[in-house]
Design an enzyme around this catalytic site. Structure first.
Site, mmCIF file in Angstrom:
data_model
loop_
_atom_site.group_PDB
_atom_site.id
_atom_site.type_symbol
_atom_site.label_atom_id
_atom_site.label_comp_id
_atom_site.label_asym_id
_atom_site.label_seq_id
_atom_site.Cartn_x
_atom_site.Cartn_y
_atom_site.Cartn_z
ATOM 1 N N HIS A 196 84.076 48.960 65.461
ATOM 2 C CA HIS A 196 84.477 50.323 65.468
ATOM 3 C C HIS A 196 86.273 50.306 65.893
ATOM 4 O O HIS A 196 86.099 49.841 67.342
ATOM 5 C CB HIS A 196 83.783 51.150 65.585
ATOM 6 C CG HIS A 196 82.696 51.293 65.436
ATOM 7 N ND1 HIS A 196 81.799 52.797 65.734
ATOM 8 C CD2 HIS A 196 82.018 50.605 63.973
ATOM 9 C CE1 HIS A 196 80.836 51.965 64.627
ATOM 10 N NE2 HIS A 196 80.718 51.151 63.828
ATOM 11 N N GLU A 238 87.145 52.682 67.915
ATOM 12 C CA GLU A 238 87.374 52.954 69.032
ATOM 13 C C GLU A 238 87.261 52.664 70.310
ATOM 14 O O GLU A 238 87.747 51.854 71.294
ATOM 15 C CB GLU A 238 86.778 54.452 69.509
ATOM 16 C CG GLU A 238 86.914 55.962 67.770
ATOM 17 C CD GLU A 238 85.935 55.383 66.749
ATOM 18 O OE1 GLU A 238 86.338 53.867 66.204
ATOM 19 O OE2 GLU A 238 85.327 56.572 66.687
ATOM 20 N N CYS A 260 82.028 58.667 65.426
ATOM 21 C CA CYS A 260 80.906 58.393 65.206
ATOM 22 C C CYS A 260 79.491 58.511 66.634
ATOM 23 O O CYS A 260 80.557 58.708 67.846
ATOM 24 C CB CYS A 260 80.134 57.216 64.706
ATOM 25 S SG CYS A 260 80.126 55.737 64.830
ATOM 26 N N CYS A 312 80.432 55.703 69.005
ATOM 27 C CA CYS A 312 81.691 55.521 69.507
ATOM 28 C C CYS A 312 81.428 56.998 70.848
ATOM 29 O O CYS A 312 82.464 56.814 72.025
ATOM 30 C CB CYS A 312 83.233 55.934 69.070
ATOM 31 S SG CYS A 312 82.688 54.601 67.552
#
Length: 205
Positions: free
Chosen positions: A71, A73, A101, A104
């Site tokens: 991801h 992040e 999400c 994260c």
């Protein structure tokens, strides 16, 4: 072209300069677009220090790296932590083009990121709204403290997640819509299949 500063010292017209928030959002959007061009879901993140200086910026890399945790992040946090030599990133701020999400969010809290802002809101399902979407059957490993019920203590602060709809929300959402529309076209899906794909990828990274 940058506006000229008047010689008499008066401030430039309102809106002549990019605000710090919009500059961060645009940088994250550029990173998101680069990820999308590479076949990833177009999400980008930018981490800045207490002075507003960029520490790291990354986009999604799940497909390319075959990494479920690729991801934007998480990749940004990893790079920033390596650069500063500390996994705690207090007094930093992260801007991401899509609302983080749950995975994260947890990582941002663990890293002690002080502030998080985002553009496009994440699509929710009923489980997300209840806060109980993540369930699994694997047993949790316990120690004696766990059995006593007094082992789990956590002083990590809650990380405020703030939407900035006036920044680049429309641009970020439009980038995501374009990505999935092109994906449906590439897969040559009919209307019903497209709806199924949409439901499967509504929370996809």
């Amino acid at each position: 072209m940058s506006p000229e500063v008047p010689s008499d010292g008066t401030p430039p017209p309102e809106g002549a300069w990019l605000s710090e928030g919009r500059a961060r959002a645009l940088l994250a959007l550029v990173v998101a677009a680069e990820a999308g061009a590479g076949g990833e879901v177009p999400v980008g993140a930018l981490l800045t220090d207490a002075m507003g200086r960029p520490l790291a910026a990354r986009g999604n890399d799940c497909v390319t790296a075959a990494d479920p945790l690729g991801h934007a992040e998480l990749r940004t946090l990893r790079l920033a932590a390596r650069r500063v030599g500390n996994y705690r990133l207090g007094d930093t701020a992260l801007h991401v083009s899509l609302e983080p999400c749950p995975i994260c969010r947890a990582a941002l809290a663990e890293a002690r990121v002080a502030r998080v802002t985002h553009d496009a809101p994440r699509l929710e399902n009923e489980g997300d709204r209840r806060g109980d979407a993540v369930t699994h059957d694997a047993p949790r490993l316990e120690n004696e403290g766990d059995r006593r019920g007094d082992a789990v203590t956590h002083d990590a602060p809650h990380v405020p997640i703030e939407g900035q709809e006036v920044v680049c929300a429309a641009d970020s959402a439009g980038l995501l819509r374009f990505f999935f529309r092109e994906r449906r076209i590439a897969l040559n899906l009919d209307g019903e299949s497209a709806l199924i794909l949409d439901s499967m990828t509504s929370a996809e990274r």
